[in-house]
Structure formats: C-alpha cells, structure tokens
Design a protein around this motif. Structure first.
Motif, PDB file in Angstrom:
ATOM      1  N   LEU A 251       0.832  -1.208   0.000  1.00 21.45           N
ATOM      2  CA  LEU A 251       0.000   0.000   0.000  1.00 21.45           C
ATOM      3  C   LEU A 251       0.867   1.258   0.000  1.00 21.45           C
ATOM      4  O   LEU A 251       0.599   2.210  -0.750  1.00 21.45           O
ATOM      5  N   ALA A 252       1.910   1.265   0.825  1.00 23.70           N
ATOM      6  CA  ALA A 252       2.819   2.411   0.859  1.00 23.70           C
ATOM      7  C   ALA A 252       3.518   2.582  -0.484  1.00 23.70           C
ATOM      8  O   ALA A 252       3.650   3.707  -0.998  1.00 23.70           O
ATOM      9  N   GLN A 253       3.936   1.473  -1.066  1.00 21.93           N
ATOM     10  CA  GLN A 253       4.600   1.514  -2.362  1.00 21.93           C
ATOM     11  C   GLN A 253       3.646   2.005  -3.453  1.00 21.93           C
ATOM     12  O   GLN A 253       4.045   2.767  -4.346  1.00 21.93           O
ATOM     13  N   GLY A 254       2.388   1.597  -3.365  1.00 23.39           N
ATOM     14  CA  GLY A 254       1.402   2.055  -4.334  1.00 23.39           C
ATOM     15  C   GLY A 254       1.169   3.554  -4.251  1.00 23.39           C
ATOM     16  O   GLY A 254       1.057   4.237  -5.282  1.00 23.39           O
ATOM     17  N   VAL A 255       1.106   4.074  -3.029  1.00 24.56           N
ATOM     18  CA  VAL A 255       0.936   5.521  -2.845  1.00 24.56           C
ATOM     19  C   VAL A 255       2.111   6.268  -3.464  1.00 24.56           C
ATOM     20  O   VAL A 255       1.925   7.271  -4.187  1.00 24.56           O
ATOM     21  N   GLY A 276      11.382   1.082  -2.150  1.00 21.04           N
ATOM     22  CA  GLY A 276      10.163   0.349  -1.819  1.00 21.04           C
ATOM     23  C   GLY A 276      10.058  -0.960  -2.580  1.00 21.04           C
ATOM     24  O   GLY A 276       9.592  -1.969  -2.040  1.00 21.04           O
ATOM     25  N   ALA A 277      10.506  -0.968  -3.835  1.00 22.45           N
ATOM     26  CA  ALA A 277      10.459  -2.188  -4.637  1.00 22.45           C
ATOM     27  C   ALA A 277      11.337  -3.271  -4.028  1.00 22.45           C
ATOM     28  O   ALA A 277      10.942  -4.446  -3.969  1.00 22.45           O
ATOM     29  N   ALA A 278      12.527  -2.886  -3.552  1.00 26.73           N
ATOM     30  CA  ALA A 278      13.425  -3.860  -2.935  1.00 26.73           C
ATOM     31  C   ALA A 278      12.822  -4.426  -1.649  1.00 26.73           C
ATOM     32  O   ALA A 278      12.849  -5.642  -1.416  1.00 26.73           O
ATOM     33  N   VAL A 279      12.271  -3.541  -0.824  1.00 26.03           N
ATOM     34  CA  VAL A 279      11.675  -3.973   0.441  1.00 26.03           C
ATOM     35  C   VAL A 279      10.446  -4.849   0.185  1.00 26.03           C
ATOM     36  O   VAL A 279      10.246  -5.875   0.842  1.00 26.03           O
ATOM     37  N   LEU A 280       9.631  -4.449  -0.787  1.00 25.94           N
ATOM     38  CA  LEU A 280       8.425  -5.220  -1.099  1.00 25.94           C
ATOM     39  C   LEU A 280       8.787  -6.599  -1.651  1.00 25.94           C
ATOM     40  O   LEU A 280       8.121  -7.590  -1.345  1.00 25.94           O
ATOM     41  N   TRP A 281       9.837  -6.679  -2.451  1.00 28.79           N
ATOM     42  CA  TRP A 281      10.266  -7.964  -2.999  1.00 28.79           C
ATOM     43  C   TRP A 281      10.734  -8.898  -1.878  1.00 28.79           C
ATOM     44  O   TRP A 281      10.433 -10.091  -1.893  1.00 28.79           O
ATOM     45  N   ILE A 282      11.470  -8.353  -0.916  1.00 28.92           N
ATOM     46  CA  ILE A 282      11.891  -9.167   0.231  1.00 28.92           C
ATOM     47  C   ILE A 282      10.664  -9.716   0.952  1.00 28.92           C
ATOM     48  O   ILE A 282      10.610 -10.892   1.327  1.00 28.92           O
ATOM     49  N   SER A 283       9.670  -8.861   1.143  1.00 28.62           N
ATOM     50  CA  SER A 283       8.446  -9.281   1.821  1.00 28.62           C
ATOM     51  C   SER A 283       7.715 -10.355   1.019  1.00 28.62           C
ATOM     52  O   SER A 283       7.238 -11.347   1.581  1.00 28.62           O
ATOM     53  N   ALA A 284       7.640 -10.182  -0.304  1.00 31.36           N
ATOM     54  CA  ALA A 284       6.976 -11.174  -1.153  1.00 31.36           C
ATOM     55  C   ALA A 284       7.702 -12.511  -1.109  1.00 31.36           C
ATOM     56  O   ALA A 284       7.072 -13.579  -1.072  1.00 31.36           O
ATOM     57  N   TRP A 285       9.019 -12.460  -1.098  1.00 36.31           N
ATOM     58  CA  TRP A 285       9.800 -13.699  -1.048  1.00 36.31           C
ATOM     59  C   TRP A 285       9.581 -14.418   0.282  1.00 36.31           C
ATOM     60  O   TRP A 285       9.524 -15.650   0.340  1.00 36.31           O
TER      61      TRP A 285
END
Length: 298
Positions: A251-255, A276-285
């Motif tokens: 959500l933060a990345q989308g904003v 944000g993309a790097a952090v979100l990818w870690i979370s997705a993994w």
C-alpha cells in the motif's frame, strides 16, 4: 584438532553467520538504491568505460571530461560491488566452517551472482545504458536479494520443511511470480521515462502513460491475489502474518507510485519507489518461503 575445538570453531562460525547474512542482504538491497541514484542523477556514464573508470585508469582522474559529481556517484556504485564480494566471502566461510551444508549452494550463488552483476554492469556501460541491459541489471539484483533473504531466514539453524496444501503452494507461486512480473513492468516504465542515466542513453519506444497503466493494472491484480491468498482455505497462520506485512508495504509503495506519476516522476520520489520495490520484494519472497519452511527466529 580435538572434538571440542571443532565444535567451538563451528559455533564461532555460526555466530558470525548471523550478522554476516544480515549485512549481505542489506548490501544487496543497497545496490538497488545506489544503482537508482546513478540513473536518477544522470551518472550512468560517469565512468564511460569498463572495467576501467576512464581510459587508462581504474579510478577517477583529475580533470576528467565527465562532471565530477557524476563520476563519483558511478564510481561509488561500482565500489559497492567490492563490499558485496567481501560480505559474500564472509558468508561462504561461515557456512563452510559451521557445517551448514543446507546453505552452501545459496552462499556460492551469491558470490557468483555478484560477479555476474559486475559483468552485466560492464555490458550496460559499454552499450551506452541500453534499457534492456539496465532492466536485467536490476532484475538480477532482485534474484540475488531473494537468495540473500533465504540465507538470512535460515541463519540460526537449518530450515524445517512444512506441509502445505496444493492450493496454498499454487497461490504462493502465483503471488511471487506476479510480484516479479510487476517489477519487470516497472523496468519497462522506467526504461520509457526520462531517467535514463544519461541524456544520450537510448530508451524504449513505448508510450510511458500506456506502460504505466499496464504496470498499475498488474499491481491491482496483485492486491486482489493477496486478498484471495489470505482468505483461501489452508493458508497457514505464519503465511497470513507475512501477507499482512506485505499488504502494508505494498500500500505504501502504491501511494509512492501514484504520487511520482502525477508529479511527473521527480527523481527523489522515484528513488523512494526503487527502495520500496526492494523492500516489497523481500516481503513477497518471505511470503513464498512461509509456505515451505517453518518461520522460526530467535
């Protein structure tokens, strides 16, 4: 060497692995940010050749033709590779000395991948920042981040496999795959926009508004898939925890993504979007891993 000494050596190596894996993961993510800084400041050809920085020298030289700030931003990004090599070597030695056979392939993959990144970075420079090689450079970083995250998640002890339903495993594969596709589309958007890394760098010929909308559509689809994954029968409690974290970050990345688009992609906000993309990818993994191993930490 006595048995006591061997046990002591393994224990010491295991203790080193804990912070070393965190440093490796941090540096892999940092490379995405520093690489973004290179592009956003127009420093992609601050060192116009490779492996040298400028013809005849591996380091910047006085009175170099390129602007001084651009030279040092690009050179600093290159130097981060050496920090990554050192961090990966520490992880490899710690893995070998601690007897962690389950991490050997992952550790060696990091070392080899970093060298691959260096070569791909050189090709990127030598092709004058071709958007395809620039995109591959970022995507390889994301693969290495996934590997470093896997090592970090297992830093305390070998992972314990868990049984997940066929539906859960299918949703996990779809979730991480769509996340990676979103990142691919993100590189297409960036490769079609103004931040090429150099004023003369080639760009994709796509209409940026069209590819940005396509990118946003897949993000919306990813949100829907995340909700479906969360409410699906058989989704494990530990996976639901990871999915909640993923949703907050997404959500933060989308904003940030919408803000950067409507403000005309200012460099600073694009930089935050990359982070944000790097952090979100870690979370997705980690969502993906949570369907396969027990997520226990100390």
């Amino acid at each position: 060497m006595s048995r006591t000494a061997v046990v002591g050596s393994r224990f010491s190596a295991a203790r080193v692995l804990i912070p070393a894996s965190a440093v490796l993961l941090f540096l892999q993510a940092a490379l995405v940010v520093t690489g973004g800084a290179v592009r956003l400041t127009g420093s992609g050809l601050g060192c116009p050749t490779w492996p040298e920085c400028t013809p005849g020298s591996y380091t910047p030289v006085p009175h170099q033709a390129e602007p001084v700030l651009n030279v040092w931003i690009e050179f600093g990004n290159r130097m981060l590779t050496f920090a990554l090599v050192l961090a990966s070597l520490v992880v490899i030695i710690s893995v070998l000395k601690s007897g962690r056979r389950d991490l050997r392939s992952l550790a060696m993959g990091q070392f080899l991948g970093i060298f691959g990144q260096g070569i791909l970075g050189g090709i990127t420079v030598l092709t004058d920042l071709n958007p395809i090689t620039v995109a591959l450079h970022l995507l390889l970083s994301m693969v290495l981040i996934a590997g470093a995250s896997s090592i970090h998640m297992r830093r305390f002890a070998p992972s314990i496999s868990i049984e997940s339903s066929k539906l859960t495993r299918s949703l996990a594969k779809a979730h991480v795959s769509i996340m990676f596709l979103v990142m691919i589309l993100g590189t297409v958007v960036t490769g079609s926009g103004p931040h090429a890394g150099d004023a003369q760098a080639p760009r994709f010929s796509f209409d940026i508004r069209t590819v940005a909308i396509l990118h946003a559509d897949f993000v919306i689809f990813l949100f829907g898939l995340t909700i479906a994954f969360y409410v699906a029968v058989g989704t494990l409690p530990q996976t639901k925890i990871k999915l909640r974290t993923f949703t907050i970050i997404a959500l933060a990345q989308g904003v940030i993504g919408y803000v950067q688009y409507f403000l005309g992609v200012p460099a600073l906000i694009v930089g935050f979007h990359l982070l944000g993309a790097a952090v979100l990818w870690i979370s997705a993994w980690r969502v993906f891993l949570s369907t396969r191993i027990r997520m226990e930490t100390k």
